[in-house]
Design an enzyme around this catalytic site. Structure first.
Site, mmCIF file in Angstrom:
data_model
loop_
_atom_site.group_PDB
_atom_site.id
_atom_site.type_symbol
_atom_site.label_atom_id
_atom_site.label_comp_id
_atom_site.label_asym_id
_atom_site.label_seq_id
_atom_site.Cartn_x
_atom_site.Cartn_y
_atom_site.Cartn_z
ATOM 1 N N ILE A 103 0.624 -0.867 -0.088
ATOM 2 C CA ILE A 103 -0.276 0.100 0.128
ATOM 3 C C ILE A 103 0.742 1.118 0.436
ATOM 4 C CG2 ILE A 103 -1.892 -1.118 1.163
ATOM 5 C CD1 ILE A 103 -1.394 0.079 4.032
ATOM 6 N N ASP A 104 2.051 0.964 -0.066
ATOM 7 C CA ASP A 104 2.664 1.816 -0.342
ATOM 8 C C ASP A 104 3.089 3.098 -1.436
ATOM 9 O OD1 ASP A 104 4.705 0.486 -1.965
ATOM 10 O OD2 ASP A 104 5.307 -0.362 -0.240
ATOM 11 N N HIS A 119 -5.635 -3.567 -1.208
ATOM 12 C CA HIS A 119 -5.140 -2.953 -0.964
ATOM 13 C C HIS A 119 -5.248 -1.379 -1.036
ATOM 14 C CE1 HIS A 119 -3.393 -7.494 0.867
ATOM 15 N NE2 HIS A 119 -5.088 -8.016 0.450
#
Ligand SMILES: [Zn+2]
Length: 234
Positions: A103-104, A119
Site C-alpha cells: 500500500i506504499d 489493498h
C-alpha cells in the site's frame, strides 16, 4: 539459490507473452519499509492487535488510536523504489501486470503503468463525510477534516472490509490472461490475495521467489532474497 534457477527464470520471462507479478512486503523492505508480518515488524510490541486497530470500527469509534497507529507505523513518505520495483516496472510496461498487496505506492513511483493495488494505497486519502480528497500533508496534521468535521481516512482495505469488487474482477482477468505468474516477496498466506492463484490460466507456469518456502504445492520455488534474484535479471 542455484544459478540454474536464475537462468531458468530469465528464460521463462523472455519467452512469456504476458507476465503477472504478485508481490508483497518483501519487495519494499529494501526501501526501508518494515515487513509488518515478520518478526521485527511494526506490529511487534503493539498492545492491541493490528486487526483490531486497523478496522472500520476503530476508525470511527476511536479515531485517534487508528490515526496514531497509521501515522507512526505505516507512512514512509520519503521511501524510494528499489531495484525490484524498477525491474518489475520495466517488465510490466513491456508485457505484464502487477498485482500488489503493498500500500506504499512505490511501484507507481517506479514508473510502473500496470499496477493493481489489491489493498488500496495509503496516499489515496479522503474525508469519510464529504468525500473530498485530502493531501498527505493535510492528513499528517490532523485526522479531522477542517471543512466539514468528518473523519479522514486512507484508502486502504481494513481488516473488516472487503476487497473492492472492481479490483477483484480486474485481478482475475489479469490472472486468466497471463502465461507466467511470478510470486515475489510474500509469504502468500493472506486471503483473498493468495486465492488469486486459483484463477491462473491452466497453461501458466508459476514461480515463487521468497526468503522462505510458501505453502503452495506444485509450483517452482526460488528460496532467497528477491533483490539478489532481480540483480541477476536483464
Ligand atoms: Zn470533509
Amino acid at each position: 539459490m542455484k544459478q540454474t534457477d536464475l537462468t531458468e527464470l530469465q528464460k521463462e520471462i523472455d519467452n512469456a507473452k504476458h507476465i503477472v507479478f504478485l508481490t508483497g512486503a518483501g519487495v519494499s523492505t529494501h526501501s526501508g519499509i518494515p515487513d509488518y508480518r515478520s518478526k521485527n515488524g511494526i506490529y511487534n510490541g503493539v498492545q492491541e492487535s493490528p486487526e483490531t486497530i486497523l478496522s472500520e470500527n476503530t476508525l470511527y469509534e476511536r479515531p485517534e488510536i487508528f490515526y496514531h497507529f497509521v501515522m507512526n507505523n505505516m507512512y514512509f513518505p520519503k521511501a524510494q523504489p528499489n531495484l525490484i520495483h524498477q525491474k518489475i516496472a520495466q517488465i510490466c510496461n513491456k508485457k505484464g501486470d502487477l498485482i500488489t498487496q503493498n500500500i506504499d505506492r512505490l511501484d507507481t513511483k517506479a514508473g510502473n503503468k500496470h499496477v493493481t493495488e489489491f489493498h488500496g494505497n495509503l496516499y489515496n486519502i479522503y474525508c469519510t463525510k464529504c468525500h473530498h480528497s485530502i493531501s498527505y500533508e493535510e492528513y499528517s496534521q490532523n485526522y479531522i477534516h477542517q471543512n466539514c468535521g468528518g473523519i479522514i481516512r486512507p484508502g486502504i482495505v481494513l481488516y473488516d472490509e472487503s476487497i473492492n469488487p472492481e479490483t477483484l474482477t480486474k485481478s482475475i482477468e489479469i490472472m486468466q490472461k497471463s502465461d507466467l505468474v511470478i510470486i515475489c516477496g510474500t509469504s502468500f498466506v493472506v486471503y483473498p490475495f493468495a486465492q488469486l492463484l486459483a484463477y491462473s490460466n491452466e497453461k501458466a507456469k508459476i514461480i515463487a521467489i521468497n526468503k522462505t518456502e510458501i505453502p503452495t504445492p506444485g509450483i517452482k520455488q526460488i528460496i532467497g532474497d528477491a533483490i539478489d534474484v532481480f540483480k541477476f535479471l536483464n
